[in-house]
Scaffold this motif. Structure first.
Motif, PDB file in Angstrom:
ATOM      1  N   ALA A 179      -5.617  -3.286  14.976  1.00  0.00           N
ATOM      2  CA  ALA A 179      -4.165  -3.072  15.025  1.00  0.00           C
ATOM      3  C   ALA A 179      -3.484  -3.646  13.790  1.00  0.00           C
ATOM      4  CB  ALA A 179      -3.591  -3.705  16.291  1.00  0.00           C
ATOM      5  N   ASP A 180      -3.975  -4.776  13.295  1.00  0.00           N
ATOM      6  CA  ASP A 180      -3.388  -5.380  12.099  1.00  0.00           C
ATOM      7  C   ASP A 180      -3.645  -4.510  10.868  1.00  0.00           C
ATOM      8  OD1 ASP A 180      -2.482  -7.468  13.591  1.00  0.00           O
ATOM      9  OD2 ASP A 180      -4.031  -8.885  12.954  1.00  0.00           O
ATOM     10  N   VAL A 181      -4.854  -3.981  10.777  1.00  0.00           N
ATOM     11  CA  VAL A 181      -5.189  -3.104   9.652  1.00  0.00           C
ATOM     12  C   VAL A 181      -4.302  -1.866   9.674  1.00  0.00           C
ATOM     13  CG1 VAL A 181      -6.984  -1.696   8.582  1.00  0.00           C
ATOM     14  CG2 VAL A 181      -7.564  -3.942   9.551  1.00  0.00           C
ATOM     15  N   GLU A 182      -4.125  -1.282  10.847  1.00  0.00           N
ATOM     16  CA  GLU A 182      -3.306  -0.080  10.958  1.00  0.00           C
ATOM     17  C   GLU A 182      -1.848  -0.383  10.646  1.00  0.00           C
ATOM     18  OE1 GLU A 182      -4.534   2.944  11.212  1.00  0.00           O
ATOM     19  OE2 GLU A 182      -6.494   1.945  11.185  1.00  0.00           O
ATOM     20  N   GLU A 183      -1.382  -1.556  11.024  1.00  0.00           N
ATOM     21  CA  GLU A 183      -0.008  -1.937  10.692  1.00  0.00           C
ATOM     22  C   GLU A 183       0.174  -2.028   9.185  1.00  0.00           C
ATOM     23  OE1 GLU A 183       3.045  -5.744  11.157  1.00  0.00           O
ATOM     24  OE2 GLU A 183       1.387  -5.511  12.583  1.00  0.00           O
ATOM     25  N   LEU A 184      -0.810  -2.609   8.508  1.00  0.00           N
ATOM     26  CA  LEU A 184      -0.751  -2.703   7.052  1.00  0.00           C
ATOM     27  C   LEU A 184      -0.723  -1.315   6.427  1.00  0.00           C
ATOM     28  CD1 LEU A 184      -1.003  -4.773   4.593  1.00  0.00           C
ATOM     29  CD2 LEU A 184      -3.391  -4.053   4.546  1.00  0.00           C
ATOM     30  N   ILE A 185      -1.552  -0.421   6.925  1.00  0.00           N
ATOM     31  CA  ILE A 185      -1.614   0.944   6.403  1.00  0.00           C
ATOM     32  C   ILE A 185      -0.283   1.655   6.612  1.00  0.00           C
ATOM     33  CG2 ILE A 185      -2.664   3.209   6.774  1.00  0.00           C
ATOM     34  CD1 ILE A 185      -5.316   1.716   7.297  1.00  0.00           C
ATOM     35  N   GLU A 186       0.312   1.479   7.771  1.00  0.00           N
ATOM     36  CA  GLU A 186       1.590   2.134   8.071  1.00  0.00           C
ATOM     37  C   GLU A 186       2.705   1.663   7.147  1.00  0.00           C
ATOM     38  OE1 GLU A 186       2.479   1.569  12.175  1.00  0.00           O
ATOM     39  OE2 GLU A 186       0.743   2.722  12.886  1.00  0.00           O
ATOM     40  N   ARG A 187       2.607   0.456   6.676  1.00  0.00           N
ATOM     41  CA  ARG A 187       3.619  -0.058   5.743  1.00  0.00           C
ATOM     42  C   ARG A 187       3.531   0.629   4.383  1.00  0.00           C
ATOM     43  NH1 ARG A 187       3.319  -6.656   6.456  1.00  0.00           N
ATOM     44  NH2 ARG A 187       3.778  -6.767   8.697  1.00  0.00           N
ATOM     45  N   GLY A 188       2.387   1.224   4.098  1.00  0.00           N
ATOM     46  CA  GLY A 188       2.179   1.873   2.809  1.00  0.00           C
ATOM     47  C   GLY A 188       1.291   1.049   1.909  1.00  0.00           C
ATOM     48  N   LEU A 189       0.347   1.707   1.256  1.00  0.00           N
ATOM     49  CA  LEU A 189      -0.614   1.033   0.385  1.00  0.00           C
ATOM     50  C   LEU A 189      -0.182   1.229  -1.069  1.00  0.00           C
ATOM     51  CD1 LEU A 189      -3.888   2.186   2.199  1.00  0.00           C
ATOM     52  CD2 LEU A 189      -2.638   0.027   2.512  1.00  0.00           C
ATOM     53  N   GLU A 190       0.442   0.208  -1.614  1.00  0.00           N
ATOM     54  CA  GLU A 190       0.982   0.313  -2.975  1.00  0.00           C
ATOM     55  C   GLU A 190      -0.131   0.456  -4.003  1.00  0.00           C
ATOM     56  OE1 GLU A 190       3.893  -2.189  -6.051  1.00  0.00           O
ATOM     57  OE2 GLU A 190       3.589  -2.871  -3.977  1.00  0.00           O
ATOM     58  N   GLN A 191       0.117   1.286  -5.008  1.00  0.00           N
ATOM     59  CA  GLN A 191      -0.868   1.495  -6.064  1.00  0.00           C
ATOM     60  C   GLN A 191      -0.557   0.587  -7.243  1.00  0.00           C
ATOM     61  OE1 GLN A 191      -1.387   5.553  -7.275  1.00  0.00           O
ATOM     62  NE2 GLN A 191      -3.130   5.078  -8.577  1.00  0.00           N
ATOM     63  N   PHE A 192      -1.550  -0.198  -7.652  1.00  0.00           N
ATOM     64  CA  PHE A 192      -1.393  -1.108  -8.779  1.00  0.00           C
ATOM     65  C   PHE A 192      -2.176  -0.641 -10.005  1.00  0.00           C
ATOM     66  CE2 PHE A 192      -0.645  -3.547  -4.941  1.00  0.00           C
ATOM     67  CZ  PHE A 192       0.521  -4.234  -5.247  1.00  0.00           C
ATOM     68  N   SER A 193      -3.191   0.178  -9.778  1.00  0.00           N
ATOM     69  CA  SER A 193      -3.974   0.749 -10.868  1.00  0.00           C
ATOM     70  C   SER A 193      -4.577   2.061 -10.374  1.00  0.00           C
ATOM     71  CB  SER A 193      -5.094  -0.207 -11.303  1.00  0.00           C
ATOM     72  OG  SER A 193      -6.154  -0.196 -10.354  1.00  0.00           O
ATOM     73  N   GLU A 194      -5.232   2.772 -11.262  1.00  0.00           N
ATOM     74  CA  GLU A 194      -5.858   4.029 -10.855  1.00  0.00           C
ATOM     75  C   GLU A 194      -6.958   3.807  -9.834  1.00  0.00           C
ATOM     76  OE1 GLU A 194      -7.234   6.061 -14.295  1.00  0.00           O
ATOM     77  OE2 GLU A 194      -5.225   6.471 -15.095  1.00  0.00           O
ATOM     78  N   ALA A 195      -7.493   2.591  -9.773  1.00  0.00           N
ATOM     79  CA  ALA A 195      -8.609   2.297  -8.863  1.00  0.00           C
ATOM     80  C   ALA A 195      -8.161   1.728  -7.516  1.00  0.00           C
ATOM     81  CB  ALA A 195      -9.576   1.324  -9.526  1.00  0.00           C
ATOM     82  N   THR A 196      -6.875   1.444  -7.350  1.00  0.00           N
ATOM     83  CA  THR A 196      -6.393   0.853  -6.096  1.00  0.00           C
ATOM     84  C   THR A 196      -6.643   1.800  -4.921  1.00  0.00           C
ATOM     85  OG1 THR A 196      -4.608  -0.258  -7.294  1.00  0.00           O
ATOM     86  CG2 THR A 196      -4.407  -0.131  -4.900  1.00  0.00           C
ATOM     87  N   PRO A 197      -7.243   1.314  -3.829  1.00  0.00           N
ATOM     88  CA  PRO A 197      -7.435   2.171  -2.648  1.00  0.00           C
ATOM     89  C   PRO A 197      -6.111   2.387  -1.911  1.00  0.00           C
ATOM     90  CG  PRO A 197      -8.224  -0.048  -2.197  1.00  0.00           C
ATOM     91  CD  PRO A 197      -7.816  -0.025  -3.638  1.00  0.00           C
ATOM     92  N   THR A 198      -5.508   3.544  -2.117  1.00  0.00           N
ATOM     93  CA  THR A 198      -4.224   3.860  -1.477  1.00  0.00           C
ATOM     94  C   THR A 198      -4.379   4.871  -0.350  1.00  0.00           C
ATOM     95  OG1 THR A 198      -3.811   5.574  -3.147  1.00  0.00           O
ATOM     96  CG2 THR A 198      -2.920   3.371  -3.581  1.00  0.00           C
ATOM     97  N   ASP A 199      -5.571   5.435  -0.191  1.00  0.00           N
ATOM     98  CA  ASP A 199      -5.833   6.365   0.907  1.00  0.00           C
ATOM     99  C   ASP A 199      -6.325   5.577   2.118  1.00  0.00           C
ATOM    100  OD1 ASP A 199      -6.478   9.411   1.695  1.00  0.00           O
ATOM    101  OD2 ASP A 199      -8.124   8.137   2.366  1.00  0.00           O
TER     102      ASP A 199
END
Length: 248
Positions: free
Chosen positions: A148-168
């Motif tokens: 549930a914590d992981v999904e909450e983090l994902i729902e907030r949006g995964l900010e991109q910091f570089s081309e390699a950042t996992p945003t999916d």
């Protein structure tokens, strides 16, 4: 916002964005400029904040915070348990070792560091913060948090910091599965350019992740073939810290 809560949030914002202006804080919190200014002055009078010497319209952390931080950390059984294993790991690898703790889902906070002897090395200061999803230290923690914590983090949006950042979201979930299976996490240029790290979680007696220990290095010294070796060394260090902390 209640005044005490507002003051603490503004103090944290100054620490993160310093040196920062009243206008920038006003936009950040959506508060009247007079309210922000009054809070800054109050914190300054108490020694928590101060005006920047070069630009007095900007605010930064004051001496009181800098004095309290070491005192707060000194009694930590985590830091006491981690120090010798971190030095031993640094001596074995001659790379910088970091100890970080999670600030809920807000990010990771560096609480201790052991430097290597290389002239070119990575640097995170004590108190520096970094995102959970984009770093090895953060994903070491995320992999052991409730779903549930992981999904909450994902729902907030995964900010991109570089081309390699996992945003999916699916890519991140798959990476966390790998971290759980391997016992360590890897970051290659996913947060800061040319900065790599391998980290492992430090687990409490009930398997709750309380911190992570990491080795970090410039990309120029990163060797993908050595990652499993580094991962196992760091995982062993994390386990040693956990045992020392739990008094076993």
């Amino acid at each position: 916002m209640k005044s005490v809560t507002r003051s603490l949030l503004i103090l944290e914002a100054v620490a993160q964005h310093q040196p920062v202006t009243v206008g920038e804080l006003t936009k950040l919190f959506g508060l009247p400029k007079s309210t922000v200014q009054r809070t800054l002055v109050t914190l300054s009078e108490a020694g928590w904040l101060r005006a920047n010497r070069k630009d007095t319209t900007r605010w930064e952390i004051g001496a009181r915070v800098l004095a309290v931080r070491p005192a707060a950390l000194q009694g930590s059984n985590l830091l006491a348990a981690a120090r010798d294993p971190m030095i031993k790991l640094r001596d074995a690898l001659n790379e910088t070792i970091h100890l970080s703790v999670p600030d809920a889902l807000q990010g990771m906070v560096v609480v201790d560091r052991v430097d290597c002897s290389h002239a070119v090395r990575t640097y995170y200061g004590v108190g520096d913060t970094s995102p959970l999803h984009a770093t090895a230290t953060g994903r070491a923690i995320l992999a052991h948090l409730p779903k549930a914590d992981v999904e909450e983090l994902i729902e907030r949006g995964l900010e991109q910091f570089s081309e390699a950042t996992p945003t999916d979201a699916d890519v991140l979930r798959a990476e966390l599965e790998r971290v759980r299976a391997d016992g360590y996490s890897v970051n290659r240029n996913q947060y800061r350019p040319d900065v790599c790290a391998v980290a492992a979680p430090i687990l409490d007696e009930d398997a709750t992740p309380i911190a992570s220990v990491a080795v970090s290095m410039p990309d120029s010294r990163y060797d993908a073939e050595r990652v499993p070796e580094l991962g196992h060394l760091i995982a062993d260090t994390a386990q040693e810290i956990a045992i020392r902390r739990n008094g076993a």
